[in-house]
Design a protein around this motif. Structure first.
Motif, short mmCIF file in Angstrom:
data_model
loop_
_atom_site.label_atom_id
_atom_site.label_comp_id
_atom_site.label_asym_id
_atom_site.label_seq_id
_atom_site.Cartn_x
_atom_site.Cartn_y
_atom_site.Cartn_z
N PHE A 95 -9.41 -3.32 2.76
CA PHE A 95 -9.41 -2.07 1.99
C PHE A 95 -7.99 -1.64 1.66
O PHE A 95 -7.71 -1.17 0.55
CB PHE A 95 -10.14 -0.98 2.76
N LYS A 96 -7.08 -1.78 2.62
CA LYS A 96 -5.68 -1.40 2.37
C LYS A 96 -5.07 -2.32 1.31
O LYS A 96 -4.33 -1.86 0.42
CB LYS A 96 -4.88 -1.49 3.68
N LYS A 97 -5.37 -3.61 1.38
CA LYS A 97 -4.85 -4.56 0.40
C LYS A 97 -5.35 -4.23 -1.00
O LYS A 97 -4.58 -4.23 -1.97
CB LYS A 97 -5.26 -5.98 0.80
N GLU A 98 -6.63 -3.92 -1.10
CA GLU A 98 -7.20 -3.59 -2.41
C GLU A 98 -6.66 -2.26 -2.91
O GLU A 98 -6.39 -2.08 -4.11
CB GLU A 98 -8.73 -3.55 -2.30
N TYR A 99 -6.51 -1.30 -2.02
CA TYR A 99 -5.90 -0.01 -2.36
C TYR A 99 -4.52 -0.21 -2.97
O TYR A 99 -4.20 0.33 -4.04
CB TYR A 99 -5.82 0.83 -1.08
N ASN A 100 -3.70 -1.01 -2.32
CA ASN A 100 -2.34 -1.27 -2.82
C ASN A 100 -2.37 -1.99 -4.16
O ASN A 100 -1.52 -1.74 -5.02
CB ASN A 100 -1.54 -2.07 -1.79
N ARG A 101 -3.34 -2.88 -4.34
CA ARG A 101 -3.44 -3.58 -5.62
C ARG A 101 -3.72 -2.61 -6.76
O ARG A 101 -3.06 -2.65 -7.81
CB ARG A 101 -4.54 -4.64 -5.57
N LEU A 102 -4.67 -1.72 -6.55
CA LEU A 102 -5.01 -0.76 -7.61
C LEU A 102 -3.85 0.19 -7.89
O LEU A 102 -3.59 0.53 -9.04
CB LEU A 102 -6.28 0.01 -7.25
N LEU A 103 -3.17 0.61 -6.84
CA LEU A 103 -2.01 1.47 -7.05
C LEU A 103 -0.92 0.75 -7.84
O LEU A 103 -0.31 1.32 -8.75
CB LEU A 103 -1.44 1.94 -5.71
N SER A 104 -0.69 -0.52 -7.52
CA SER A 104 0.37 -1.27 -8.19
C SER A 104 0.06 -1.49 -9.67
O SER A 104 0.97 -1.69 -10.48
CB SER A 104 0.58 -2.63 -7.50
N GLU A 105 -1.22 -1.44 -10.02
CA GLU A 105 -1.62 -1.62 -11.41
C GLU A 105 -1.70 -0.29 -12.16
O GLU A 105 -2.14 -0.25 -13.32
CB GLU A 105 -2.95 -2.37 -11.48
N GLY A 106 -1.29 0.79 -11.50
CA GLY A 106 -1.10 2.07 -12.19
C GLY A 106 -2.31 2.96 -12.31
O GLY A 106 -2.30 3.92 -13.09
N TYR A 107 -3.34 2.70 -11.50
CA TYR A 107 -4.59 3.43 -11.70
C TYR A 107 -4.59 4.85 -11.15
O TYR A 107 -5.57 5.57 -11.33
CB TYR A 107 -5.76 2.64 -11.12
#
Length: 439
Positions: free
Chosen positions: A235-247
């Protein structure tokens, strides 16, 4: 003479201050009595036998509407008319937003408990929790973690991300007071509810939209809560991915801000009217501000936190324009390009598709305002608008929509409904504001 005059002025000021203080106390007592009245009404009329809060009631009967309440179905009817194959329209209208309404009522009880510390309130909270668990269990007919809209209090294959947001947020809040067994249940429920969406890449069918991509802006808040309750690194990994993509770098729905800054093109309608169109701000504000609030509380040191904080204010400033002196709000409004003056859209009888009706969903705006106050305590307009809504809206004003003459005749039945979203968010606003000591 000078000394006497000063003393007289001082006494007058003291008396004026005393009068203001007495007036505030009186208004406070009246609102407290009103809150009790509103909650008793909700318990008597809006709670079903499983402690789920109805989405709508017929104003006249104070019960879910009968089938005769609705106009006959014709070839032009759509989901906007609550027509879904295999379900009665009465069953649909009664439970369409039941995750949101039950979650909102549960939040109001939790904030009331923070204020009053009455153990009996946790009994009410647990009843709401049992209602949410009931919906969760029904969802297992598809898969554990699917949170359905239980049309007619039975399984349907319909859901929406806002239902899950309200429920996960309420479960997270309740976990502060839950016993060990309940905490385990809550951790598992949040895991399953968020994982359901994550493993599908946030795609799920919605009415006639097959395998629809749901807006990714809505999911980082859910992911950070899933990580909080499970410690699962995925969940943390996916959270960081979405944040890094600007969502999460700007609100999903701050349309006026984007239009004014040339980031979003104007429609032909807006160009014709010489005004920006602002619409459905109650619905949009609730999701955006809840998302930002969850992020700010659970990841306050994130480099994006200032953008999230600014997003709260952007959404508030846009929604604020639609609040009316009577405590309701314009569900659709125009903001003049030059003057900034706000007016409602034209309505059905003038040949426009934008109805511009008033609505009791202003309580959702006021609840968003109460959340915004935590980040902008110096903003007196936020507190002022909370008071306008809480004082102006009575039970009969807690409507889905008003102004039947502004609607296409096929949709005028919507103006005959009391709204579970409105009443539950009134209570959430009031008790959150009391908790924050701004009433």
């Amino acid at each position: 003479m000078g000394v006497a005059t000063s003393a007289g002025q001082s006494m007058a000021a003291d008396n004026e201050g005393s009068s203001d203080s007495l007036g505030e106390k009186r208004r406070g007592r009246e609102l407290r009595e009103k809150a009790e009245e509103v909650e008793l009404f909700l318990i008597k009329h809006f709670l079903d036998s499983n402690n789920i809060v109805f989405t709508h009631l017929d104003k006249k009967t104070l019960k879910p509407p009968e089938e005769s309440f609705f106009p006959e179905i014709d070839s032009k009817m759509s989901i906007m008319d609550y027509h879904v194959e295999g379900y009665t329209r009465s069953g649909i209208v009664a439970y369409e937003n039941c995750g949101m309404t039950t979650g909102a009522y549960m939040q109001s009880l939790l904030y009331r408990y923070k204020v009053e510390k009455n153990p009996e309130l946790l009994v009410k909270v647990r009843k709401c929790y049992s209602g949410i668990k009931n919906i969760y269990e029904i969802g297992k007919q598809l898969e554990e973690g699917f949170f359905p809209k239980i049309y007619g209090n039975k399984f349907s294959n319909q859901t929406s991300s806002d239902q899950v947001l309200y429920v996960v947020s309420a479960l997270d809040h309740f976990s502060e007071y839950a016993d060990l067994e309940e905490q385990k249940e809550i951790d598992n429920m949040i895991y399953q509810l968020v994982n359901f969406w994550m493993k599908r890449d946030y795609k799920f069918s919605y009415f006639h939209y097959e395998n629809m991509q749901w807006p990714l802006t809505r999911f980082p808040a859910l992911l950070i809560l899933a990580y909080k309750h499970t410690g699962d690194e995925k969940f943390k990994k996916e959270y960081n991915r979405l944040l890094s993509e600007g969502y999460t770098q700007q609100p999903e729905w701050a349309l006026l801000h984007e239009k004014k800054n040339g980031l979003r093109p104007l429609s032909a309608y807006e160009q014709e009217k010489g005004a920006y169109l602002v619409m459905n701000m109650a619905d949009f504000l609730t999701m955006d501000v809840m998302n930002f609030d969850i992020l700010l509380k659970n990841d306050p040191g994130n480099p994006l936190s200032e953008k999230w904080r600014q997003g709260v204010l952007q959404m508030w400033e846009e929604a604020e324009l639609t609040i009316l002196p009577n405590g309701k709000y314009y569900s659709q409004a125009l903001v003049d390009f030059e003057t900034g003056k706000v007016s409602r859209t034209g309505g059905y009888q003038k040949g426009e598709s934008y109805h511009g009706a008033e609505s009791g969903w202003s309580t959702m705006v006021s609840r968003g305002a109460a959340m915004a106050h935590e980040y902008y305590p110096e903003n007196k307009e936020i507190v002022n608008n909370i008071s306008i809504v809480l004082e102006g809206i009575d039970i009969n004003d807690m409507t889905y929509y008003d102004d039947p003459e502004r609607w296409d005749p096929r949709y005028r039945f919507k103006t005959k409904l009391l709204s579970g979203d409105s009443i539950s968010n009134w209570l959430w606003t009031y008790w959150l504001a009391r908790h924050l000591d701004i009433l």
